[in-house]
Design an enzyme around this catalytic site. Structure first.
Site, PDB file in Angstrom:
ATOM      1  N   LEU A  33       0.811  -1.224   0.000  1.00  0.00           N
ATOM      2  CA  LEU A  33       0.000   0.000   0.000  1.00  0.00           C
ATOM      3  C   LEU A  33       0.840   1.268   0.000  1.00  0.00           C
ATOM      4  O   LEU A  33       1.916   1.314   0.595  1.00  0.00           O
ATOM      5  CB  LEU A  33      -0.922  -0.004   1.227  1.00  0.00           C
ATOM      6  CG  LEU A  33      -1.878  -1.196   1.319  1.00  0.00           C
ATOM      7  CD1 LEU A  33      -2.782  -1.047   2.537  1.00  0.00           C
ATOM      8  CD2 LEU A  33      -2.713  -1.346   0.052  1.00  0.00           C
ATOM      9  N   HIS A  37      -3.605   4.308  -2.175  1.00  0.00           N
ATOM     10  CA  HIS A  37      -4.550   3.346  -1.595  1.00  0.00           C
ATOM     11  C   HIS A  37      -5.196   3.931  -0.333  1.00  0.00           C
ATOM     12  O   HIS A  37      -6.396   3.764  -0.093  1.00  0.00           O
ATOM     13  CB  HIS A  37      -3.838   2.058  -1.180  1.00  0.00           C
ATOM     14  CG  HIS A  37      -3.225   1.283  -2.308  1.00  0.00           C
ATOM     15  ND1 HIS A  37      -1.862   1.118  -2.433  1.00  0.00           N
ATOM     16  CD2 HIS A  37      -3.778   0.604  -3.332  1.00  0.00           C
ATOM     17  CE1 HIS A  37      -1.610   0.363  -3.493  1.00  0.00           C
ATOM     18  NE2 HIS A  37      -2.750   0.047  -4.059  1.00  0.00           N
TER      19      HIS A  37
HETATM   20  P1  AMP Z   1      -3.968  -2.157  -6.748  1.00  0.00           P
HETATM   21  O1  AMP Z   1      -3.488  -2.538  -5.379  1.00  0.00           O
HETATM   22  O2  AMP Z   1      -2.897  -1.658  -7.651  1.00  0.00           O
HETATM   23  O3  AMP Z   1      -4.838  -3.213  -7.377  1.00  0.00           O
HETATM   24  O4  AMP Z   1      -4.916  -0.903  -6.545  1.00  0.00           O
HETATM   25  C1  AMP Z   1      -5.998  -0.955  -5.654  1.00  0.00           C
HETATM   26  C2  AMP Z   1      -6.827   0.278  -5.829  1.00  0.00           C
HETATM   27  O5  AMP Z   1      -6.031   1.430  -5.580  1.00  0.00           O
HETATM   28  C3  AMP Z   1      -7.394   0.433  -7.252  1.00  0.00           C
HETATM   29  O6  AMP Z   1      -8.718   0.935  -7.167  1.00  0.00           O
HETATM   30  C4  AMP Z   1      -6.455   1.454  -7.857  1.00  0.00           C
HETATM   31  O7  AMP Z   1      -7.045   2.192  -8.909  1.00  0.00           O
HETATM   32  C5  AMP Z   1      -6.168   2.337  -6.651  1.00  0.00           C
HETATM   33  N1  AMP Z   1      -4.920   3.099  -6.839  1.00  0.00           N
HETATM   34  C6  AMP Z   1      -3.704   2.611  -7.149  1.00  0.00           C
HETATM   35  N2  AMP Z   1      -2.812   3.624  -7.284  1.00  0.00           N
HETATM   36  C7  AMP Z   1      -3.500   4.764  -7.058  1.00  0.00           C
HETATM   37  C8  AMP Z   1      -3.157   6.154  -7.054  1.00  0.00           C
HETATM   38  N3  AMP Z   1      -1.919   6.578  -7.322  1.00  0.00           N
HETATM   39  N4  AMP Z   1      -4.113   7.063  -6.761  1.00  0.00           N
HETATM   40  C9  AMP Z   1      -5.393   6.650  -6.492  1.00  0.00           C
HETATM   41  N5  AMP Z   1      -5.783   5.367  -6.475  1.00  0.00           N
HETATM   42  C10 AMP Z   1      -4.848   4.433  -6.759  1.00  0.00           C
END
Ligand code: AMP
Length: 283
Positions: A33, A37
């Site tokens: 994270l 996140h």
């Molecule tokens: P992940 O762990 O990469 O699957 O991401 C989990 C959630 O966090 C997803 O909804 C992503 O779109 C969101 N997320 C990842 N990076 C960012 C970021 N830089 N800004 C906002 N949300 C993010």
């Protein structure tokens, strides 16, 4: 914050929460994270009284030659970060909990059309994996609201469509992309970049911003796209795609489109980065 690993424990906890009339917000993640996140958790807490974050590295959404095995798993650090943001439950199931029938024998969810282009074109089956895990998490948690990042713009659109198509009574909330001061979108995969690549990576957003400006100054869409591709290549990115699309359909933008999104995926060395920027054109 409670850390739960089995569906049985999760259901017991959620039954209690529902009895206490809590409004439940869900934040699905794959862990490792970062602040992006955690903003989703903050957003969940703004409009829900009970927040569930999930951490599960979903094998079904990784291609054969992708980084499923090396994807960073940092559960202890992640749980401290979530607890510090007052998340109520961290659900971190193992693979058998999520895929009781085994990966090959599982029913899957396919979202058509909107998955055809962009990441869907270069990562075969990726969105089937995403749609399947999100559907499972929706059924497991049955939240009132689910929060996703706009960083994964096509993914957010896929989730909105599956929620609508499958009649889930869940409100989908998109949260703006959280960036480093340089403009680089935070990502769990940024940790793969070496120092030099990390510095160069911020050029991706700079090119998206330039392209947005060009469109706002009435540059032709085809020309703006070609210029963006050249700039990315000149900055040492290997291009997966750079597309200019209509926000509603994610199909190639036409001259008449007013709500546009520029979507890009590039490689720096072996690391794949994605980003996007919205453009609203006025007459
Ligand atoms: P992940 O762990 O990469 O699957 O991401 C989990 C959630 O966090 C997803 O909804 C992503 O779109 C969101 N997320 C990842 N990076 C960012 C970021 N830089 N800004 C906002 N949300 C993010």
């Amino acid at each position: 914050m409670k850390i739960l690993h089995t569906l049985k424990e999760l259901r017991e906890e959620l039954n209690q929460a529902r009895k206490a009339n809590h409004k439940i917000g869900l934040v699905p993640t794959m862990g490792n994270l970062h602040e992006g996140h955690l903003r989703l958790v903050d957003r969940a807490r703004e409009s829900n009284s009970f927040t569930v974050a999930t951490i599960f590295v979903n094998p079904l959404q990784f291609g054969e030659n992708e980084d499923f095995d090396s994807y960073p798993r940092t559960l202890e650090k992640d749980s401290s970060l979530l607890a510090a943001r007052n998340c109520d439950v961290l659900f971190a199931p193992n693979i058998f909990e999520v895929y009781p029938g085994g990966l090959k024998a599982e029913s899957t969810v396919h979202v058509p059309d909107i998955t055809k282009h962009h990441c869907g074109a270069s990562r075969e089956k990726h969105f089937d994996g995403v749609a399947t895990i999100v559907t499972k998490l929706f059924n497991m948690v049955q939240p009132d609201q689910a929060i996703f990042g706009e960083k994964d713009f096509q993914q957010l659109m896929v989730i909105r469509k599956l929620t609508n198509d499958l009649c889930f009574p869940i409100e989908i909330v998109g949260v703006p992309t959280c960036r480093e001061p340089s403009g680089l979108a935070l990502s769990s995969r940024n940790g793969y970049l070496n120092e030099e690549e990390h510095l160069r990576a911020s050029k991706l957003f700079a090119v998206l911003q330039q392209t947005k400006k060009a469109l706002e100054s009435n540059e032709d869409i085809v020309v703006a796209r070609q210029q963006a591709i050249s700039s990315l290549t000149e900055n040492g990115f290997k291009l997966d795609y750079l597309n200019i699309a209509s926000v509603d359909t994610l199909l190639p933008a036409k001259d008449a489109d007013k709500e546009i999104v520029i979507l890009a995926a590039v490689f720096l060395g072996a690391t794949r980065l994605i980003d996007n920027i919205r453009v609203s054109l006025t007459d």
